[in-house]
Design a protein around this motif. Structure first.
Motif, PDB file in Angstrom:
ATOM      1  N   ILE A  32      -0.353 -11.929  14.904  1.00  0.00           N
ATOM      2  CA  ILE A  32      -0.527 -10.551  13.972  1.00  0.00           C
ATOM      3  C   ILE A  32       0.798 -10.514  13.299  1.00  0.00           C
ATOM      4  N   PHE A  33       1.983 -10.713  14.131  1.00  0.00           N
ATOM      5  CA  PHE A  33       3.158 -10.451  13.231  1.00  0.00           C
ATOM      6  C   PHE A  33       3.508 -11.664  12.198  1.00  0.00           C
ATOM      7  N   ASP A  34       3.085 -12.777  12.566  1.00  0.00           N
ATOM      8  CA  ASP A  34       3.085 -13.792  11.343  1.00  0.00           C
ATOM      9  C   ASP A  34       2.366 -13.338  10.039  1.00  0.00           C
ATOM     10  N   TYR A  35       1.050 -12.643  10.474  1.00  0.00           N
ATOM     11  CA  TYR A  35       0.088 -12.357   9.334  1.00  0.00           C
ATOM     12  C   TYR A  35       0.667 -11.301   8.502  1.00  0.00           C
ATOM     13  N   ILE A  36       1.277 -10.223   9.318  1.00  0.00           N
ATOM     14  CA  ILE A  36       1.873  -9.062   8.674  1.00  0.00           C
ATOM     15  C   ILE A  36       3.153  -9.453   7.655  1.00  0.00           C
ATOM     16  N   MET A  37       3.986 -10.488   8.208  1.00  0.00           N
ATOM     17  CA  MET A  37       5.113 -10.855   7.477  1.00  0.00           C
ATOM     18  C   MET A  37       4.885 -11.878   6.584  1.00  0.00           C
ATOM     19  N   SER A  38       3.829 -12.559   6.320  1.00  0.00           N
ATOM     20  CA  SER A  38       3.524 -13.611   5.362  1.00  0.00           C
ATOM     21  C   SER A  38       2.997 -13.030   3.949  1.00  0.00           C
TER      22      SER A  38
END
Length: 135
Positions: A129-135
């Motif tokens: 989820i964090f990777d999705y938000i930061m990409s």
């Protein structure tokens, strides 16, 4: 979900139903769905009035007054008709709904018991989820 279904079943068990001493039929003139019921036989009551009646027992003479008997009578002067409508559900419909909720509650209990017997692998979704938000 079990507790919510139990609360729902308790709420439905408290819903009032049509008076069983009165014969009801769906009133399609009030509601096309048939959710409004009308009493088949309206109640009738008489409007009464009290009046005094009298009868001369002995005619008056020059020395004695007349002897009169007086009594009170109740006479009917009109009829009141009480039509009854109700939007409450029938006892059969209420029992049907409570039965459906009971079946659903039993199915949820069985599903919960089966789910408790299954092994669950631990997944860490926060990184994705964090990777999705930061990409």
């Amino acid at each position: 979900m079990e507790t919510k279904l139990k609360k729902l079943r308790d709420q439905y068990s408290k819903i009032p139903t049509l008076d069983p001493s009165i014969r009801w039929e769906p009133d399609l003139t009030q509601n096309a769905d048939g959710n409004v019921y009308r009493a088949v036989n309206p109640k009738k009551a008489f409007k009464t009035a009290k009046t005094f009646m009298h009868k001369i027992l002995v005619e008056p003479t020059e020395h004695h007054p007349a002897q009169v008997e007086k009594w009170e009578e109740t006479i009917n002067v009109g009829v009141y008709t009480t039509e009854m409508w109700s939007g409450t559900m029938t006892s059969a419909r209420k029992a049907e709904i409570i039965d459906k909720i009971g079946k659903l509650l039993r199915a949820v209990k069985i599903a919960r018991q089966r789910a408790n017997d299954q092994e669950v692998e631990s997944k860490k979704l926060s990184d994705k989820i964090f990777d999705y938000i930061m990409s």
